[in-house]
Write an enzyme that holds these catalytic residues in place. Structure first.
Site, PDB file in Angstrom:
ATOM      1  N   GLY A 189     -27.754 -18.509  -7.161  1.00 25.26           N
ATOM      2  CA  GLY A 189     -28.135 -17.431  -8.968  1.00 25.26           C
ATOM      3  C   GLY A 189     -29.219 -18.454  -9.623  1.00 25.26           C
ATOM      4  O   GLY A 189     -29.395 -17.853 -10.596  1.00 25.26           O
TER       5      GLY A 189
ATOM      6  N   LYS B 240     -14.452 -13.298 -13.689  1.00 20.40           N
ATOM      7  CA  LYS B 240     -14.501 -14.468 -14.729  1.00 20.40           C
ATOM      8  C   LYS B 240     -12.945 -14.984 -14.657  1.00 20.40           C
ATOM      9  O   LYS B 240     -12.872 -16.625 -14.499  1.00 20.40           O
ATOM     10  CB  LYS B 240     -14.826 -14.321 -15.419  1.00 20.40           C
ATOM     11  CG  LYS B 240     -16.799 -13.113 -14.832  1.00 20.40           C
ATOM     12  CD  LYS B 240     -17.563 -14.709 -14.809  1.00 20.40           C
ATOM     13  CE  LYS B 240     -19.086 -13.986 -13.888  1.00 20.40           C
ATOM     14  NZ  LYS B 240     -19.682 -15.819 -13.205  1.00 20.40           N
TER      15      LYS B 240
ATOM     16  N   TYR C 287     -15.603  -7.398 -13.834  1.00 17.84           N
ATOM     17  CA  TYR C 287     -16.030  -8.475 -14.203  1.00 17.84           C
ATOM     18  C   TYR C 287     -15.678  -9.423 -14.865  1.00 17.84           C
ATOM     19  O   TYR C 287     -15.076 -10.851 -14.234  1.00 17.84           O
ATOM     20  CB  TYR C 287     -17.392  -7.907 -14.861  1.00 17.84           C
ATOM     21  CG  TYR C 287     -18.217  -9.036 -15.393  1.00 17.84           C
ATOM     22  CD1 TYR C 287     -19.248  -9.869 -14.849  1.00 17.84           C
ATOM     23  CD2 TYR C 287     -17.993  -9.863 -16.634  1.00 17.84           C
ATOM     24  CE1 TYR C 287     -20.396 -10.924 -15.425  1.00 17.84           C
ATOM     25  CE2 TYR C 287     -18.840 -10.913 -17.616  1.00 17.84           C
ATOM     26  CZ  TYR C 287     -19.704 -11.344 -16.423  1.00 17.84           C
ATOM     27  OH  TYR C 287     -20.115 -12.140 -16.839  1.00 17.84           O
TER      28      TYR C 287
ATOM     29  N   ASP D 158     -26.996 -15.305   0.225  1.00 13.83           N
ATOM     30  CA  ASP D 158     -25.829 -14.722   0.030  1.00 13.83           C
ATOM     31  C   ASP D 158     -24.636 -15.099  -0.754  1.00 13.83           C
ATOM     32  O   ASP D 158     -23.988 -15.152   0.285  1.00 13.83           O
ATOM     33  CB  ASP D 158     -25.953 -12.802   0.441  1.00 13.83           C
ATOM     34  CG  ASP D 158     -24.832 -11.925  -0.275  1.00 13.83           C
ATOM     35  OD1 ASP D 158     -24.344 -12.532  -1.107  1.00 13.83           O
ATOM     36  OD2 ASP D 158     -25.123 -10.673   0.028  1.00 13.83           O
TER      37      ASP D 158
HETATM   38  P1  NDP Z   1     -29.433 -12.850 -14.163  1.00 13.66           P
HETATM   39  O1  NDP Z   1     -28.913 -12.008 -13.599  1.00 13.66           O
HETATM   40  O2  NDP Z   1     -30.380 -13.182 -14.627  1.00 13.66           O
HETATM   41  O3  NDP Z   1     -29.498 -13.498 -12.375  1.00 13.66           O
HETATM   42  C1  NDP Z   1     -28.310 -13.899 -11.545  1.00 13.66           C
HETATM   43  C2  NDP Z   1     -28.499 -14.747 -10.556  1.00 13.66           C
HETATM   44  O4  NDP Z   1     -27.976 -14.313  -9.395  1.00 13.66           O
HETATM   45  C3  NDP Z   1     -30.130 -14.164 -10.176  1.00 13.66           C
HETATM   46  O5  NDP Z   1     -30.993 -15.089  -9.435  1.00 13.66           O
HETATM   47  C4  NDP Z   1     -29.214 -13.712  -8.300  1.00 13.66           C
HETATM   48  O6  NDP Z   1     -30.915 -13.756  -7.961  1.00 13.66           O
HETATM   49  C5  NDP Z   1     -28.373 -14.420  -8.673  1.00 13.66           C
HETATM   50  N1  NDP Z   1     -27.116 -13.328  -7.805  1.00 13.66           N
HETATM   51  C6  NDP Z   1     -26.865 -11.939  -7.742  1.00 13.66           C
HETATM   52  N2  NDP Z   1     -25.410 -11.964  -6.701  1.00 13.66           N
HETATM   53  C7  NDP Z   1     -26.263 -13.226  -6.318  1.00 13.66           C
HETATM   54  C8  NDP Z   1     -25.562 -13.436  -4.709  1.00 13.66           C
HETATM   55  N3  NDP Z   1     -24.470 -12.021  -3.559  1.00 13.66           N
HETATM   56  N4  NDP Z   1     -26.095 -14.827  -3.760  1.00 13.66           N
HETATM   57  C9  NDP Z   1     -26.605 -15.959  -4.620  1.00 13.66           C
HETATM   58  N5  NDP Z   1     -27.071 -15.595  -5.767  1.00 13.66           N
HETATM   59  C10 NDP Z   1     -27.259 -14.258  -6.107  1.00 13.66           C
HETATM   60  O7  NDP Z   1     -27.590 -13.468 -14.658  1.00 13.66           O
HETATM   61  P2  NDP Z   1     -27.514 -14.507 -16.166  1.00 13.66           P
HETATM   62  O8  NDP Z   1     -28.437 -15.568 -15.732  1.00 13.66           O
HETATM   63  O9  NDP Z   1     -27.311 -13.823 -17.080  1.00 13.66           O
HETATM   64  O10 NDP Z   1     -25.861 -14.989 -15.466  1.00 13.66           O
HETATM   65  C11 NDP Z   1     -25.796 -16.575 -15.114  1.00 13.66           C
HETATM   66  C12 NDP Z   1     -24.203 -16.538 -14.999  1.00 13.66           C
HETATM   67  O11 NDP Z   1     -23.789 -16.580 -16.313  1.00 13.66           O
HETATM   68  C13 NDP Z   1     -23.733 -14.972 -14.504  1.00 13.66           C
HETATM   69  O12 NDP Z   1     -22.564 -16.168 -12.805  1.00 13.66           O
HETATM   70  C14 NDP Z   1     -23.256 -14.597 -15.123  1.00 13.66           C
HETATM   71  O13 NDP Z   1     -21.766 -13.980 -14.693  1.00 13.66           O
HETATM   72  C15 NDP Z   1     -22.923 -16.138 -16.418  1.00 13.66           C
HETATM   73  N6  NDP Z   1     -22.754 -15.264 -17.762  1.00 13.66           N
HETATM   74  C16 NDP Z   1     -23.969 -14.298 -18.421  1.00 13.66           C
HETATM   75  C17 NDP Z   1     -23.616 -14.068 -19.189  1.00 13.66           C
HETATM   76  C18 NDP Z   1     -24.947 -13.552 -19.831  1.00 13.66           C
HETATM   77  O14 NDP Z   1     -24.768 -13.355 -21.774  1.00 13.66           O
HETATM   78  N7  NDP Z   1     -26.161 -12.990 -19.530  1.00 13.66           N
HETATM   79  C19 NDP Z   1     -22.508 -14.359 -20.354  1.00 13.66           C
HETATM   80  C20 NDP Z   1     -21.573 -14.735 -19.942  1.00 13.66           C
HETATM   81  C21 NDP Z   1     -21.243 -15.325 -18.700  1.00 13.66           C
HETATM   82  P3  NDP Z   1     -30.853 -12.153  -6.735  1.00 13.66           P
HETATM   83  O15 NDP Z   1     -30.371 -10.914  -6.761  1.00 13.66           O
HETATM   84  O16 NDP Z   1     -32.152 -12.364  -5.933  1.00 13.66           O
HETATM   85  O17 NDP Z   1     -29.394 -13.045  -5.633  1.00 13.66           O
END
Ligand code: NDP
Length: 403
Positions: A167, A315, A311, A217
């Site tokens: 990610g 988590k 979700y 993925d």
């Molecule tokens: P974003 O949506 O900004 O980014 C998520 C990233 O994960 C993207 O790069 C996306 O890219 C990638 N991703 C999603 N699905 C997949 C997959 N199947 N395989 C590989 N990559 C994947 O999220 P955040 O930066 O906000 O969140 C990061 C982490 O922090 C997450 O786990 C989230 O649950 C956790 N979190 C975030 C919070 C918040 O307030 N933002 C609060 C609490 C926890 P792509 O779609 O191109 O694959």
């Protein structure tokens, strides 16, 4: 990781009072070892390299800075609301130190890699407002306020390490990839969208870091195995795995479709499991032993959240998975910890209605939303040797929202 606020620096460092005077006089004063040609900001009494104080001279950095990175944020810290939208910006003081700063841009936007001049302007309690001037112009283009100085006189924390960040194309993962690369790690940036991860790799290369983009993925176990194989082919070792990839899809339980439930569980929980399972044999056979796994949970796991059954369950599952992996891998000197972010400004939270956003911020004792850099700093600590005696922990980073 030790972060210096100005107040800490001034009270803890022998050179603090001179540093403060320089700020008051409008200079950014650091030191320079003429023998080793190393610059330090904030100033250092002796050189980290030769350890001697004989060749140390004071140097004015006010004219020298380079923009290292930006992240866009839309809800500014308390007291700075009128400046929104904001950018968090890292300025490299030419090998001499780093400023992590809020920036409110006026006029033509600054670019990564651009040379700027930095001068302190107003000193408040533990905060300094800087004037940043485009190096090629004399015109003031922006003001920067910072509460942090990150000294660069120490060795880079992840020098010689190889890190995978899932990610890594956006939000928190992107900021972790940048932070790890700044700290010397060779970084594999993984996600499904090639253009995103390539952009992050380009940013890292721009400041001289080493990085490589791998589409993956995490819900697909074969894809994840390829990610591990490609990393080993490219960099011959792995030291850090950050399981940051995640999605959030909301629906009340009575309306939650199989598709929503399954996609969230498959990416968040099974995806994290796939990555840990794929890397475990490598860590068990690695000599010398050693590794760090950092997983991403959420305050939604601990407290639940309307519409977020899938979700929150995914988590909470990640916490149980992490604690089990921590027990199983401890004998191989692998630390497994979780970060539990609160409310962080990223694409994931971008669609939150403004009213809800404001309500949430009102509940945060620190009175501001979190930014990816707030999480990246903790992810750096958990990846570095500073946290070697921590495993199975859940580190909550939420400005006090759910204390
Ligand atoms: P974003 O949506 O900004 O980014 C998520 C990233 O994960 C993207 O790069 C996306 O890219 C990638 N991703 C999603 N699905 C997949 C997959 N199947 N395989 C590989 N990559 C994947 O999220 P955040 O930066 O906000 O969140 C990061 C982490 O922090 C997450 O786990 C989230 O649950 C956790 N979190 C975030 C919070 C918040 O307030 N933002 C609060 C609490 C926890 P792509 O779609 O191109 O694959």
């Amino acid at each position: 990781m030790k972060q210096f606020g100005y107040r800490d620096y001034i009270s803890q460092s022998k050179m603090g009072s001179r540093f403060l005077s320089a700020l008051r006089e409008g200079r950014l004063e650091g030191t320079h070892c003429s023998q080793c040609d190393i610059r330090y900001y904030p100033p250092r009494a002796n050189c980290k390299e030769c350890l001697s104080d004989e060749n140390i001279n004071y140097i004015d950095y006010s004219g020298e800075g380079k923009i290292l990175s930006f992240s866009e944020v839309h809800v500014p810290p308390a007291g700075f609301e009128r400046f929104a939208p904001y950018t968090v910006c890292v300025i490299d003081l030419k090998e001499g130190g780093r400023l992590v700063a809020w920036i409110n841009q006026e006029g033509e936007p600054l670019k990564i890699g651009e040379d700027v001049r930095v001068k302190p302007e107003v000193i408040e309690e533990d905060r300094v407002t800087y004037r940043v001037i485009r190096a090629t112009q004399s015109k003031e283009i922006t003001k920067i306020t910072t509460t942090e100085i990150e000294p660069k006189f120490r060795f880079k924390k992840l020098q010689g390490k190889v890190a995978i960040i899932t990610g890594g194309g956006k939000g928190i993962g992107r900021e972790i990839a940048l932070e790890y690369a700044r700290e010397g790690a060779k970084t594999i940036v993984a996600a499904r969208t090639l253009s995103d991860i390539e952009a992050v790799v380009a940013e890292i290369k721009e400041f001289g870091g080493e990085a490589f983009a791998v589409t993956c993925d995490v819900a697909d176990a074969e894809n994840v195995q390829q990610l591990i194989n490609i990393t080993l082919e490219k960099f011959q070792q792995i030291d850090i795995l950050v399981n940051n990839a995640g999605i959030s899809r909301s629906a009340l339980i009575n309306k939650m479709t199989d598709d929503i439930w399954n996609s969230v569980i498959n990416i968040n929980l099974t995806g994290t499991f796939n990555c840990i399972r794929a890397i475990a044999p490598y860590f068990m056979n690695k000599r010398p032993f050693g590794g760090k796994i950092i997983n991403f949970t959420s305050t939604a796991a601990k407290y639940g959240n309307l519409g977020q059954a899938a979700y929150a369950a995914s988590k909470w599952g990640i916490i149980a998975l992490s604690k089990t992996a921590a027990r199983e891998l401890a004998r191989y000197k692998v630390n497994v910890n979780c970060i539990m972010p609160g409310y962080i400004e990223t694409a994931m939270t971008a669609d939150t209605p403004l009213v809800y956003k404001e309500e949430t911020i009102a509940q945060i004792p620190q009175m501001r939303i979190g930014f990816p850099i707030d999480i990246a700093k903790v992810a750096l600590f958990l990846a570095s040797s500073d946290s070697d005696y921590m495993t199975g922990s859940v580190v909550q980073v939420d400005g006090g929202l759910r204390m």
